[in-house]
Design a protein around this motif. Sequence first.
Motif, PDB file in Angstrom:
ATOM      1  N   GLY A 237      28.093  14.546  48.466  1.00 13.52           N
ATOM      2  CA  GLY A 237      27.859  13.784  47.199  1.00 13.52           C
ATOM      3  C   GLY A 237      27.925  14.702  46.266  1.00 13.52           C
ATOM      4  O   GLY A 237      28.193  14.587  44.953  1.00 13.52           O
ATOM      5  N   LEU A 238      27.083  15.976  46.365  1.00 14.14           N
ATOM      6  CA  LEU A 238      26.949  16.936  45.288  1.00 14.14           C
ATOM      7  C   LEU A 238      28.211  17.423  44.883  1.00 14.14           C
ATOM      8  O   LEU A 238      28.610  17.648  43.684  1.00 14.14           O
ATOM      9  N   SER A 239      29.121  17.938  45.896  1.00 11.98           N
ATOM     10  CA  SER A 239      30.539  18.411  45.508  1.00 11.98           C
ATOM     11  C   SER A 239      31.117  17.582  44.731  1.00 11.98           C
ATOM     12  O   SER A 239      32.089  17.647  43.880  1.00 11.98           O
ATOM     13  N   GLY A 253      33.461  17.584  50.194  1.00 14.02           N
ATOM     14  CA  GLY A 253      32.885  17.008  49.105  1.00 14.02           C
ATOM     15  C   GLY A 253      33.879  17.113  47.789  1.00 14.02           C
ATOM     16  O   GLY A 253      34.322  16.195  47.145  1.00 14.02           O
ATOM     17  N   ASN A 254      34.466  18.402  47.674  1.00 18.82           N
ATOM     18  CA  ASN A 254      35.295  18.771  46.546  1.00 18.82           C
ATOM     19  C   ASN A 254      36.819  18.358  46.782  1.00 18.82           C
ATOM     20  O   ASN A 254      37.426  18.182  45.706  1.00 18.82           O
ATOM     21  N   LEU A 255      37.010  18.173  47.972  1.00 14.36           N
ATOM     22  CA  LEU A 255      38.359  17.655  48.209  1.00 14.36           C
ATOM     23  C   LEU A 255      38.289  16.241  47.825  1.00 14.36           C
ATOM     24  O   LEU A 255      39.290  15.583  47.244  1.00 14.36           O
ATOM     25  N   MET A 256      37.491  15.456  48.018  1.00 13.35           N
ATOM     26  CA  MET A 256      37.364  14.063  47.848  1.00 13.35           C
ATOM     27  C   MET A 256      37.174  13.860  46.242  1.00 13.35           C
ATOM     28  O   MET A 256      37.428  12.764  45.803  1.00 13.35           O
ATOM     29  N   GLU A 257      36.492  15.004  45.627  1.00 18.50           N
ATOM     30  CA  GLU A 257      36.205  14.804  44.212  1.00 18.50           C
ATOM     31  C   GLU A 257      37.653  14.770  43.392  1.00 18.50           C
ATOM     32  O   GLU A 257      37.815  14.229  42.388  1.00 18.50           O
ATOM     33  N   LEU A 258      38.695  15.307  44.145  1.00 17.42           N
ATOM     34  CA  LEU A 258      40.212  15.071  43.577  1.00 17.42           C
ATOM     35  C   LEU A 258      40.395  13.568  43.239  1.00 17.42           C
ATOM     36  O   LEU A 258      41.362  13.290  42.204  1.00 17.42           O
ATOM     37  N   ALA A 259      39.699  12.664  43.838  1.00 14.54           N
ATOM     38  CA  ALA A 259      39.946  11.218  43.682  1.00 14.54           C
ATOM     39  C   ALA A 259      39.341  10.712  42.278  1.00 14.54           C
ATOM     40  O   ALA A 259      39.962   9.594  41.971  1.00 14.54           O
ATOM     41  N   GLN A 261      40.400  11.859  39.740  1.00 19.93           N
ATOM     42  CA  GLN A 261      41.266  11.871  38.666  1.00 19.93           C
ATOM     43  C   GLN A 261      42.456  10.534  39.229  1.00 19.93           C
ATOM     44  O   GLN A 261      42.738  10.550  40.286  1.00 19.93           O
ATOM     45  N   ALA A 262      42.671   9.686  38.218  1.00 24.36           N
ATOM     46  CA  ALA A 262      43.440   8.408  38.364  1.00 24.36           C
ATOM     47  C   ALA A 262      44.649   8.726  39.049  1.00 24.36           C
ATOM     48  O   ALA A 262      45.145   8.049  39.970  1.00 24.36           O
ATOM     49  N   ALA A 263      45.183   9.763  38.527  1.00 23.98           N
ATOM     50  CA  ALA A 263      46.754  10.154  38.960  1.00 23.98           C
ATOM     51  C   ALA A 263      46.714  10.406  40.432  1.00 23.98           C
ATOM     52  O   ALA A 263      47.535  10.051  41.159  1.00 23.98           O
ATOM     53  N   VAL A 264      45.706  11.323  40.977  1.00 27.20           N
ATOM     54  CA  VAL A 264      45.613  11.665  42.203  1.00 27.20           C
ATOM     55  C   VAL A 264      45.058  10.389  43.158  1.00 27.20           C
ATOM     56  O   VAL A 264      45.741  10.323  44.239  1.00 27.20           O
ATOM     57  N   PHE A 265      44.264   9.713  42.616  1.00 32.01           N
ATOM     58  CA  PHE A 265      43.819   8.720  43.547  1.00 32.01           C
ATOM     59  C   PHE A 265      44.956   7.596  43.774  1.00 32.01           C
ATOM     60  O   PHE A 265      44.903   7.090  44.916  1.00 32.01           O
ATOM     61  N   LYS A 266      45.807   7.540  42.675  1.00 31.03           N
ATOM     62  CA  LYS A 266      46.840   6.431  42.893  1.00 31.03           C
ATOM     63  C   LYS A 266      47.998   7.037  43.648  1.00 31.03           C
ATOM     64  O   LYS A 266      48.662   6.161  44.530  1.00 31.03           O
ATOM     65  N   ASN A 267      48.443   8.268  43.097  1.00 29.61           N
ATOM     66  CA  ASN A 267      49.745   8.778  43.696  1.00 29.61           C
ATOM     67  C   ASN A 267      49.749   9.908  44.847  1.00 29.61           C
ATOM     68  O   ASN A 267      50.878  10.131  45.579  1.00 29.61           O
ATOM     69  N   TYR A 268      48.642  10.485  45.056  1.00 28.64           N
ATOM     70  CA  TYR A 268      48.592  11.464  46.052  1.00 28.64           C
ATOM     71  C   TYR A 268      47.305  11.208  46.963  1.00 28.64           C
ATOM     72  O   TYR A 268      46.302  12.111  47.000  1.00 28.64           O
ATOM     73  N   PRO A 269      47.430  10.129  47.810  1.00 27.87           N
ATOM     74  CA  PRO A 269      46.399  10.080  48.571  1.00 27.87           C
ATOM     75  C   PRO A 269      45.990  10.945  49.803  1.00 27.87           C
ATOM     76  O   PRO A 269      44.810  11.198  50.160  1.00 27.87           O
ATOM     77  N   PRO A 274      42.170  12.382  53.889  1.00 28.28           N
ATOM     78  CA  PRO A 274      41.861  13.110  54.861  1.00 28.28           C
ATOM     79  C   PRO A 274      40.473  13.697  55.133  1.00 28.28           C
ATOM     80  O   PRO A 274      39.615  13.617  56.046  1.00 28.28           O
ATOM     81  N   ALA A 275      39.938  14.170  53.898  1.00 24.04           N
ATOM     82  CA  ALA A 275      38.391  14.858  53.694  1.00 24.04           C
ATOM     83  C   ALA A 275      37.463  13.610  54.041  1.00 24.04           C
ATOM     84  O   ALA A 275      36.452  13.824  54.642  1.00 24.04           O
TER      85      ALA A 275
END
Length: 303
Positions: A237-239, A253-259, A261-269, A274-275
């Motif tokens: 959660g902190l990351s 945590g910081n790998l999930m943080e990429l989500a 970004q709207a573009a990553v969340f939508k286009n690069y799941p 996996p994290a």
Amino acid sequence: MAKEKEVILETGEKIESIGPWRIAWRRFRTNKVAMAGLIIFVLIVLSVIFIPMILNVDMYDYNFDIKNLKPSSEYLLGTDEQGRDVFFRLFLGGRISILVGVIAALLTVILGCVIGGVAGYYGGRIDNILMRFSEIIYSLPFTPMIIAVSASMLWVPQTQKMYVVAGLIGALSWPGLARLVRGQILTLREREFMQACEALGINDFSKIFKHLLPNVLNLVIVNATLTMASAILTEAGLSFLGMGVVAPTPSWGNLMELARQAAVFKNYPWQWIPAGVMCLLTVISINLIGEGLRDAFDPKELN
């Protein structure tokens, strides 16, 4: 806790009595859900240890020519926006997240056992002071405190941030265990074996750490497993919020943080799902182990 010993019958036949630790292990083995959790957790730990070693990739390897590639035979989980292998970073990040959980659990156990053991053994003014101190720590808002302290430590190198996070989690998680240990020690110190220790002139340190605390080890083990799961979730959660382990050092945590970004969340799941799955499996498996240990060490069943 009683030790295993050998019993000799009147016929001369020797039989081995079963101690509480062996009984607990047998009960744990018969709990299929707990065993499934143990197997999953062991597989995850072995994976995060050995897969990064086998791949032998540097976490600072950037290759913008292959950024945001979809999963393939060459890159099993694709690449991220900086051309880094997501599969490698997933398991390397698992090392960090699990290490944070282990360090936080160890610190919680050490502080909880020492403070709870001393308070329970001496009682009186010492007990009152230590328990009031633990209540102060327990009353602090856990997540806001960790976020505030972690964010204020700008002087800490980013590569060492995971130790700060683990230390903060452990330093704020011990009061519950301390109170449990204290309660058990208050009961145990009146038992006959403690009277024997007093008659033998054994010093207070040995009484607490060699005779009293080993008898609450089952309680400590259960609490440590659940604390570890909680610490992994807290670090994630902190990351995710950017207050924990930060890139380029990976963690779940910081790998999930990429989500975020709207573009990553939508286009690069493949860059963040996996994290989340690994974090979920790890926490569930640890909780299953903890519940299995709690049932296995239940004193009503150790007979």
